[in-house]
Motif scaffolding. Structure first.
Motif, PDB file in Angstrom:
ATOM      1  N   ASP A 302      11.184  -1.812   3.229  1.00  0.00           N
ATOM      2  CA  ASP A 302      10.395  -0.856   2.730  1.00  0.00           C
ATOM      3  C   ASP A 302       9.376  -1.408   1.668  1.00  0.00           C
ATOM      4  O   ASP A 302       9.761  -1.294   0.460  1.00  0.00           O
ATOM      5  CB  ASP A 302      11.460   0.038   2.109  1.00  0.00           C
ATOM      6  N   VAL A 303       8.349  -1.877   2.074  1.00  0.00           N
ATOM      7  CA  VAL A 303       7.376  -2.308   0.977  1.00  0.00           C
ATOM      8  C   VAL A 303       7.099  -1.295   0.170  1.00  0.00           C
ATOM      9  O   VAL A 303       6.569  -1.549  -1.151  1.00  0.00           O
ATOM     10  CB  VAL A 303       6.107  -3.218   1.831  1.00  0.00           C
ATOM     11  N   PRO A 304       6.607  -0.135   0.481  1.00  0.00           N
ATOM     12  CA  PRO A 304       6.195   0.965  -0.562  1.00  0.00           C
ATOM     13  C   PRO A 304       7.172   1.178  -1.441  1.00  0.00           C
ATOM     14  O   PRO A 304       7.011   1.398  -2.569  1.00  0.00           O
ATOM     15  CB  PRO A 304       5.817   2.208   0.424  1.00  0.00           C
ATOM     16  N   ALA A 305       8.604   1.232  -1.115  1.00  0.00           N
ATOM     17  CA  ALA A 305       9.498   1.223  -2.096  1.00  0.00           C
ATOM     18  C   ALA A 305       9.523   0.199  -3.114  1.00  0.00           C
ATOM     19  O   ALA A 305       9.876   0.279  -4.171  1.00  0.00           O
ATOM     20  CB  ALA A 305      10.960   1.472  -1.430  1.00  0.00           C
ATOM     21  N   LEU A 306       9.250  -1.162  -2.451  1.00  0.00           N
ATOM     22  CA  LEU A 306       9.526  -2.172  -3.273  1.00  0.00           C
ATOM     23  C   LEU A 306       8.020  -2.015  -4.283  1.00  0.00           C
ATOM     24  O   LEU A 306       8.351  -2.446  -5.541  1.00  0.00           O
ATOM     25  CB  LEU A 306       9.263  -3.490  -2.450  1.00  0.00           C
ATOM     26  N   THR A 307       6.842  -1.449  -3.860  1.00  0.00           N
ATOM     27  CA  THR A 307       5.633  -1.592  -4.855  1.00  0.00           C
ATOM     28  C   THR A 307       6.308  -0.383  -6.026  1.00  0.00           C
ATOM     29  O   THR A 307       6.088  -0.623  -7.068  1.00  0.00           O
ATOM     30  CB  THR A 307       4.847  -0.924  -3.990  1.00  0.00           C
ATOM     31  N   ALA A 308       6.928   0.586  -5.509  1.00  0.00           N
ATOM     32  CA  ALA A 308       7.212   1.662  -6.338  1.00  0.00           C
ATOM     33  C   ALA A 308       8.282   1.204  -7.584  1.00  0.00           C
ATOM     34  O   ALA A 308       7.948   1.419  -8.797  1.00  0.00           O
ATOM     35  CB  ALA A 308       7.928   3.153  -5.594  1.00  0.00           C
ATOM     36  N   ALA A 309       9.134   0.139  -7.153  1.00  0.00           N
ATOM     37  CA  ALA A 309      10.096  -0.275  -7.954  1.00  0.00           C
ATOM     38  C   ALA A 309       9.462  -1.108  -9.007  1.00  0.00           C
ATOM     39  O   ALA A 309       9.654  -1.049 -10.163  1.00  0.00           O
ATOM     40  CB  ALA A 309      11.058  -1.097  -7.302  1.00  0.00           C
ATOM     41  N   LEU A 310       8.488  -1.985  -8.558  1.00  0.00           N
ATOM     42  CA  LEU A 310       7.830  -2.695  -9.322  1.00  0.00           C
ATOM     43  C   LEU A 310       6.925  -2.089 -10.433  1.00  0.00           C
ATOM     44  O   LEU A 310       6.713  -2.314 -11.672  1.00  0.00           O
ATOM     45  CB  LEU A 310       7.041  -3.961  -8.524  1.00  0.00           C
ATOM     46  N   ALA A 311       6.317  -0.993  -9.612  1.00  0.00           N
ATOM     47  CA  ALA A 311       5.436   0.015 -10.685  1.00  0.00           C
ATOM     48  C   ALA A 311       6.328   0.285 -11.743  1.00  0.00           C
ATOM     49  O   ALA A 311       5.606   0.654 -12.999  1.00  0.00           O
ATOM     50  CB  ALA A 311       4.680   0.913  -9.824  1.00  0.00           C
ATOM     51  N   ARG A 312       7.427   1.291 -11.470  1.00  0.00           N
ATOM     52  CA  ARG A 312       8.249   1.577 -12.553  1.00  0.00           C
ATOM     53  C   ARG A 312       8.465   0.719 -13.729  1.00  0.00           C
ATOM     54  O   ARG A 312       8.283   0.794 -15.004  1.00  0.00           O
ATOM     55  CB  ARG A 312       9.403   2.094 -11.866  1.00  0.00           C
ATOM     56  N   LEU A 313       8.797  -0.600 -13.088  1.00  0.00           N
ATOM     57  CA  LEU A 313       9.246  -1.516 -14.400  1.00  0.00           C
ATOM     58  C   LEU A 313       7.972  -2.018 -15.071  1.00  0.00           C
ATOM     59  O   LEU A 313       8.058  -2.308 -16.297  1.00  0.00           O
ATOM     60  CB  LEU A 313       9.963  -2.806 -13.756  1.00  0.00           C
ATOM     61  N   CYS A 314       6.822  -2.041 -14.406  1.00  0.00           N
ATOM     62  CA  CYS A 314       5.784  -2.656 -15.102  1.00  0.00           C
ATOM     63  C   CYS A 314       5.071  -1.535 -16.170  1.00  0.00           C
ATOM     64  O   CYS A 314       4.676  -1.969 -17.111  1.00  0.00           O
ATOM     65  CB  CYS A 314       4.512  -2.847 -14.182  1.00  0.00           C
ATOM     66  N   ALA A 315       5.417  -0.323 -15.960  1.00  0.00           N
ATOM     67  CA  ALA A 315       4.891   0.760 -16.644  1.00  0.00           C
ATOM     68  C   ALA A 315       5.986   1.241 -17.870  1.00  0.00           C
ATOM     69  O   ALA A 315       5.460   1.908 -18.676  1.00  0.00           O
ATOM     70  CB  ALA A 315       4.568   2.078 -15.781  1.00  0.00           C
ATOM     71  N   ASP A 316       7.069   0.794 -17.671  1.00  0.00           N
ATOM     72  CA  ASP A 316       8.168   1.397 -18.663  1.00  0.00           C
ATOM     73  C   ASP A 316       8.925   0.271 -19.079  1.00  0.00           C
ATOM     74  O   ASP A 316       9.933  -0.568 -18.566  1.00  0.00           O
ATOM     75  CB  ASP A 316       8.809   2.100 -17.682  1.00  0.00           C
ATOM     76  N   ALA A 317       8.450  -0.202 -20.423  1.00  0.00           N
ATOM     77  CA  ALA A 317       8.998  -1.315 -21.025  1.00  0.00           C
ATOM     78  C   ALA A 317      10.382  -1.302 -21.421  1.00  0.00           C
ATOM     79  O   ALA A 317      11.625  -2.032 -21.350  1.00  0.00           O
ATOM     80  CB  ALA A 317       8.051  -1.616 -22.315  1.00  0.00           C
ATOM     81  N   GLY A 318      10.663   0.246 -21.748  1.00  0.00           N
ATOM     82  CA  GLY A 318      12.046   0.672 -22.164  1.00  0.00           C
ATOM     83  C   GLY A 318      13.009   0.571 -21.112  1.00  0.00           C
ATOM     84  O   GLY A 318      14.281  -0.053 -21.304  1.00  0.00           O
ATOM     85  N   LEU A 319      12.608   1.021 -19.686  1.00  0.00           N
ATOM     86  CA  LEU A 319      13.448   0.796 -18.592  1.00  0.00           C
ATOM     87  C   LEU A 319      13.668  -0.765 -18.421  1.00  0.00           C
ATOM     88  O   LEU A 319      14.667  -1.289 -18.127  1.00  0.00           O
ATOM     89  CB  LEU A 319      12.799   1.287 -17.323  1.00  0.00           C
TER      90      LEU A 319
END
Length: 360
Positions: A302-319
């Motif tokens: 699921d490449v879109p899900a992989l992209t979404a997971a990376l995007a979350r981590l890139c945007a949220d330093a606290g996470l």
């Protein structure tokens, strides 16, 4: 005084190769003196399957010349010993980094090799396996009475001294993938996921052998040359372990969308270095990291899900920080190389007439 146990490890090709199994063996060879042991290598030539089997008798002569107390067979070459008689009176064990049939072959070869692998394993007194899931797979095939789980260690060498490198290079986060370019490692899927990230979200760093599979490497290079990845990926190629440790130290997130990892040494190393991990819900990763706790785990392919997971981590330093702290804590439960060596050499010593164990 404890007698030194001599172990002859039969493998395929160059023991200095940069893959997980070879690195595991070299680490054990380095640690052997602390456990009153000596580990030497005897190698089949690395030629097309099944031609290495023609060298079986020569390899066994090399083993006899080494005068070991135990012969240890690497799973990568177990099939080539199936047709020959083992040296009489010499205890035999095997170290398995993959199930019978291997993990990087087409179906016809895998089926044929699995039969030969199992034939060899039936003649081994112990099967040392790299993970609990791999052990469970072997148990289902009837080998449960001789299995010992000896996972790789989580610890890596200290990185070279000096200030941290700026791996982000003006982006939101530095992503790190340590993997040889093989189809099951999912490098192409990762590149597609990174290409779909918002501009400036991340810089991806790739470390590993780029020529492990020439046909796949050609596809990866073509993908890297496409416009949507321009400026988004840094290639490091093969690196010494100290330089890999530096990348672990300086990166923000570890990502490896591998379809099949019997253990996944690099996941454990990354977690011990304090990195959250991202990958497919496949292989051993779900046994090392939990989704939403130590990393983000998505369904295979699921490449879109992989992209979404990376995007979350890139945007949220606290996470990133919360997952990283949990990953480091979780990794403290994983064995060190010294822990694994104690089991490794203790198990092999049990096959010799004398059985004292423990490091000096």
């Amino acid at each position: 005084m404890t007698r030194t146990v001599s172990i002859s490890l039969v493998t395929l090709g160059d023991p200095l190769a940069m893959t997980g199994g070879y690195l595991y063996h070299r680490r054990m060879a380095e640690l052997a003196p602390a456990y009153d042991a000596r580990l030497t290598f005897a190698s089949f030539p690395s030629v097309a399957f099944p031609l290495p089997a023609l060298a079986a008798r020569r390899v066994l002569r090399t083993v006899r010349d080494q005068r070991p107390d135990v012969m240890l067979i690497d799973s990568i070459c177990a099939a080539f010993l199936a047709p020959v008689r083992m040296p009489p009176g010499l205890p035999v064990a095997a170290i398995l980094h993959q199930p019978p049939g291997g993990i990087d072959h087409g179906r016809p070869r895998a089926l044929a090799q699995a039969v030969l692998d199992r034939w060899t394993y039936r003649r081994a007194a112990r099967l040392l396996v790299a993970s609990e899931p791999l052990g469970a797979e072997l148990a289902r095939q009837g080998f449960g009475d001789r299995l010992v789980v000896v996972p790789p260690g989580r610890d890596v060498p200290e990185p070279p001294p000096g200030p941290a490198a700026d791996l982000r290079a003006g982006t939101g986060a530095a992503l790190l993938c340590v993997a040889n370019w093989l189809p099951r490692k999912g490098v192409l899927d990762l590149l597609d996921a990174v290409a779909a990230l918002p501009d400036g979200a991340a810089r991806l760093h790739l470390a590993g052998d780029e020529d492990a599979d020439p046909a796949y490497a050609a596809r990866v290079r073509r993908r890297l040359g496409e416009r949507d990845l321009a400026g988004r990926v840094i290639r490091h190629g093969r690196l010494p372990k100290e330089e890999v440790a530096r990348l672990y130290r300086d990166a923000d997130v570890f990502v490896l969308p591998s379809l099949r990892e019997p253990y996944g040494t690099v996941y454990g190393e990354a977690m011990a270095a304090g990195l959250s991990v991202v990958g497919w819900r496949a292989g051993n990763l779900p046994h090392l990291a939990r989704d939403g706790r130590e990393g983000l785990i998505v369904e295979p392919g699921d490449v879109p899900a992989l992209t979404a997971a990376l995007a979350r981590l890139c945007a949220d330093a606290g996470l990133r920080d919360r997952l990283a702290a949990a990953a480091r804590l979780r990794a403290e439960e994983f064995p060190t190389w010294e822990d694994s060596a104690a089991v490794f050499f203790g198990t092999l010593r049990e096959l010799t007439p004398e059985r004292p164990a423990g490091p000096t």
